[in-house]
Motif scaffolding. Structure first.
Motif, PDB file in Angstrom:
ATOM      1  N   GLU A 186      -1.330 -15.857 -14.206  1.00 27.66           N
ATOM      2  CA  GLU A 186      -1.497 -17.282 -14.486  1.00 27.66           C
ATOM      3  C   GLU A 186      -1.838 -17.448 -15.955  1.00 27.66           C
ATOM      4  OE1 GLU A 186      -3.587 -19.596 -11.276  1.00 27.66           O
ATOM      5  OE2 GLU A 186      -4.198 -17.590 -10.666  1.00 27.66           O
ATOM      6  N   VAL A 187      -0.951 -18.070 -16.711  1.00 25.83           N
ATOM      7  CA  VAL A 187      -1.175 -18.364 -18.121  1.00 25.83           C
ATOM      8  C   VAL A 187      -1.285 -19.875 -18.248  1.00 25.83           C
ATOM      9  CG1 VAL A 187      -0.318 -18.117 -20.472  1.00 25.83           C
ATOM     10  CG2 VAL A 187       0.113 -16.312 -18.794  1.00 25.83           C
ATOM     11  N   LEU A 188      -2.515 -20.386 -18.181  1.00 23.51           N
ATOM     12  CA  LEU A 188      -2.739 -21.831 -18.166  1.00 23.51           C
ATOM     13  C   LEU A 188      -3.025 -22.325 -19.573  1.00 23.51           C
ATOM     14  CD1 LEU A 188      -4.907 -21.984 -14.910  1.00 23.51           C
ATOM     15  CD2 LEU A 188      -2.429 -22.007 -15.174  1.00 23.51           C
ATOM     16  N   HIS A 189      -2.125 -22.027 -20.460  1.00 29.11           N
ATOM     17  CA  HIS A 189      -2.236 -22.361 -21.877  1.00 29.11           C
ATOM     18  C   HIS A 189      -0.814 -22.501 -22.401  1.00 29.11           C
ATOM     19  CE1 HIS A 189      -3.449 -22.105 -26.105  1.00 29.11           C
ATOM     20  NE2 HIS A 189      -4.712 -22.198 -25.721  1.00 29.11           N
ATOM     21  N   ASP A 190      -0.589 -23.426 -23.322  1.00 31.54           N
ATOM     22  CA  ASP A 190       0.776 -23.671 -23.777  1.00 31.54           C
ATOM     23  C   ASP A 190       1.053 -23.131 -25.179  1.00 31.54           C
ATOM     24  OD1 ASP A 190      -0.776 -25.385 -25.210  1.00 31.54           O
ATOM     25  OD2 ASP A 190       0.222 -27.225 -24.577  1.00 31.54           O
ATOM     26  N   GLY A 191       0.200 -22.237 -25.663  1.00 31.34           N
ATOM     27  CA  GLY A 191       0.401 -21.674 -26.996  1.00 31.34           C
ATOM     28  C   GLY A 191       1.660 -20.823 -27.065  1.00 31.34           C
ATOM     29  N   PRO A 192       2.484 -20.965 -28.105  1.00 30.07           N
ATOM     30  CA  PRO A 192       3.738 -20.205 -28.211  1.00 30.07           C
ATOM     31  C   PRO A 192       3.513 -18.705 -28.308  1.00 30.07           C
ATOM     32  CG  PRO A 192       3.272 -21.371 -30.261  1.00 30.07           C
ATOM     33  CD  PRO A 192       2.289 -21.871 -29.256  1.00 30.07           C
ATOM     34  N   GLY A 193       2.339 -18.283 -28.755  1.00 27.94           N
ATOM     35  CA  GLY A 193       2.076 -16.862 -28.870  1.00 27.94           C
ATOM     36  C   GLY A 193       2.106 -16.137 -27.542  1.00 27.94           C
ATOM     37  N   PHE A 194       1.815 -16.845 -26.456  1.00 29.88           N
ATOM     38  CA  PHE A 194       1.845 -16.218 -25.142  1.00 29.88           C
ATOM     39  C   PHE A 194       3.274 -15.814 -24.764  1.00 29.88           C
ATOM     40  CE2 PHE A 194      -2.226 -18.448 -24.836  1.00 29.88           C
ATOM     41  CZ  PHE A 194      -3.026 -17.455 -24.292  1.00 29.88           C
ATOM     42  N   GLN A 195       4.227 -16.644 -25.147  1.00 28.27           N
ATOM     43  CA  GLN A 195       5.619 -16.277 -24.860  1.00 28.27           C
ATOM     44  C   GLN A 195       6.003 -15.017 -25.608  1.00 28.27           C
ATOM     45  OE1 GLN A 195       8.627 -18.909 -24.193  1.00 28.27           O
ATOM     46  NE2 GLN A 195       7.402 -20.696 -23.718  1.00 28.27           N
ATOM     47  N   TRP A 196       5.527 -14.888 -26.835  1.00 26.06           N
ATOM     48  CA  TRP A 196       5.807 -13.669 -27.594  1.00 26.06           C
ATOM     49  C   TRP A 196       5.178 -12.456 -26.913  1.00 26.06           C
ATOM     50  CZ3 TRP A 196       2.666 -10.044 -29.828  1.00 26.06           C
ATOM     51  CH2 TRP A 196       3.302  -9.117 -30.671  1.00 26.06           C
ATOM     52  N   ALA A 197       3.949 -12.610 -26.392  1.00 24.25           N
ATOM     53  CA  ALA A 197       3.265 -11.499 -25.734  1.00 24.25           C
ATOM     54  C   ALA A 197       3.982 -11.077 -24.455  1.00 24.25           C
ATOM     55  CB  ALA A 197       1.822 -11.886 -25.427  1.00 24.25           C
TER      56      ALA A 197
END
Length: 448
Positions: A117-128
């Motif tokens: 569950e990634v309940l954050h919309d930061g673009p860095g999460f997509q990179w991770a």
């Protein structure tokens, strides 16, 4: 009774360790984190058990605390392999890129991860997530926008994902990508605009629930909603049994077209979303809108209505007479209904009562926990009026009300006794009230 102390047994120090690992794990799971930490310092075997329990499900709201755990997951292979569920719901809005570098390193070590569950919309999460693959991932919940990176992640896990929650604020109509096939998908949550892109026909139909709850749900054009509902009926009409809808009122295009096309539903959830005070529909108004949907849903068994408010407001509560009238009207339209939750959060269950041998009749009964002193007497009037049609019901009515109302009174007695010096007097008055109610039931039973 024979009692044997642990210290009197041979090899008492290894007694716990000699238990089967499954038993030890179940025991440890009931312990608080502080006790598990202490247990982990006993010996190497207990340390392994403690690590498996402490790291099985991780949830973080602060980046600093998450980073500390990341370092442990990098150093300890046993901890990394123990993680089954990971929730990242950071309150930090501005995160350094170094954080995502560490996150990517950690994620690649979680080979047994099942729920992410990634309940954050930061673009860095997509990179991770870009280079991650979790062989056992079954649940993904994210607020990330549906970009090409996230689509690639879904494609890599298409054979394992069974529950998918997409709460991002992007639109699929700007994407030039073929639809994703998820053969094991059983539950989808997100914007109905994503339905045609995410939900496809399955070789073995499995999709049973769709929850259309994204915050930009009201930005869709009606033609898009119609296409989404037609698509759902075409590809999942055989198995789709549960649908939840968020909207302003229950007469909007999404609710109307869902009831028009998804006619095999067993469970319908409707959530009224208010952003301003002018949108606070009354309970009666919401229920009247629901009555327009029900004729298209002959298979419906459970109807759940509720409210979501952007500001704190007081919800109008119906008395039992009004609530009973509404659920009876609903069941007259959908004879298969056996549970209704009204917009004021009162719950009603339909009880089947035997009558004269093999025949049955039904009566609606509210959730016991929602009783009050006044409503108990009101309910008695309602049920007795219903029961007069079926004399065999009246004796059972006494037993049900005696248990239900008795529990409510006794709970109130305990609460008042602990908060008041007049506890014994209150308890005595409650006993008297119960006796009065039961005597009234006896009179009505005898009168019929």
């Amino acid at each position: 009774m024979l009692t044997v102390g642990l210290n009197s047994c041979p090899n008492s120090q290894s007694f716990l360790i000699q238990l089967p690992p499954e038993i030890i794990s179940q025991i440890v799971d009931y312990c608080p984190s502080s006790s598990i930490l202490a247990l982990s310092n006993v010996c190497k075997s207990m340390q392994e058990v403690g690590v498996r329990s402490l790291y099985r499900h991780l949830s973080f709201t602060k980046a600093s605390r998450f980073l500390k755990c990341c370092y442990a997951l990098i150093r300890n292979n046993g901890a990394a392999s123990s993680v089954r569920g990971l929730q990242i719901n950071l309150v930090d809005r501005h995160i350094l890129f170094a954080f995502f570098q560490i996150l990517a390193t950690v994620l690649r070590r979680l080979h047994n991860l099942q729920c992410l569950e990634v309940l954050h919309d930061g673009p860095g999460f997509q990179w991770a997530l870009e280079s991650c693959y979790f062989p056992h991932l079954s649940l993904l919940r994210t607020r990330l926008p549906l970009t090409q990176d996230l689509i690639n992640f879904l494609s890599r896990h298409s054979s394992t994902i069974s529950e998918l929650h997409l709460d991002g604020q992007s639109s699929i109509f700007t994407l030039s990508h073929v639809p994703i096939t998820l053969p094991n998908l059983t539950s989808f949550t997100g914007n109905p605009g994503f339905v045609r892109f995410i939900v496809q026909r399955q070789d073995k139909p499995r999709l049973s629930s769709v929850h259309m709850t994204s915050l930009n749900i009201m930005d869709l054009e009606e033609v898009e909603i119609i296409e989404a509902m037609k698509h759902l009926q075409d590809v999942a009409g055989e198995t789709l049994r549960t649908v939840t809808i968020v909207g302003s009122g229950f007469a909007g295009p999404l609710a109307r077209h869902a009831s028009n096309y998804l006619t095999n539903l067993k469970v319908l959830g409707l959530m009224h979303l208010s952003f301003m005070e002018i949108e606070l529909f009354s309970t009666e108004q919401l229920c009247e809108e629901v009555k327009l949907l029900l004729p298209n849903l002959p298979q419906l068994q459970r109807l759940i209505m509720g409210r979501m408010h952007s500001v704190s407001t007081q919800t109008q509560t119906l008395d039992f007479a009004e609530g009973h009238k509404l659920v009876v009207e609903f069941s007259s339209i959908c004879p298969g209904l056996d549970f209704v939750c009204l917009p004021d959060d009162t719950e009603w269950n339909r009880i089947r009562i035997p009558n004269n041998g093999s025949s049955y009749f039904y009566i609606w009964f509210p959730e016991v926990s929602q009783f009050s002193v006044a409503s108990a007497w009101q309910l008695l009037d309602i049920l007795c009026a219903e029961g007069r049609k079926y004399p065999s019901w009246l004796s059972l009515l006494k037993l049900i009300l005696k248990e239900a109302v008795g529990k409510w009174y006794l709970n109130e007695a305990r609460e008042n006794a602990s908060n008041s010096e007049n506890g014994p007097d209150i308890q005595e008055s409650i006993r008297t009230a119960i006796e009065t109610l039961l005597n009234e039931i006896d009179k009505r039973v005898e009168g019929n």
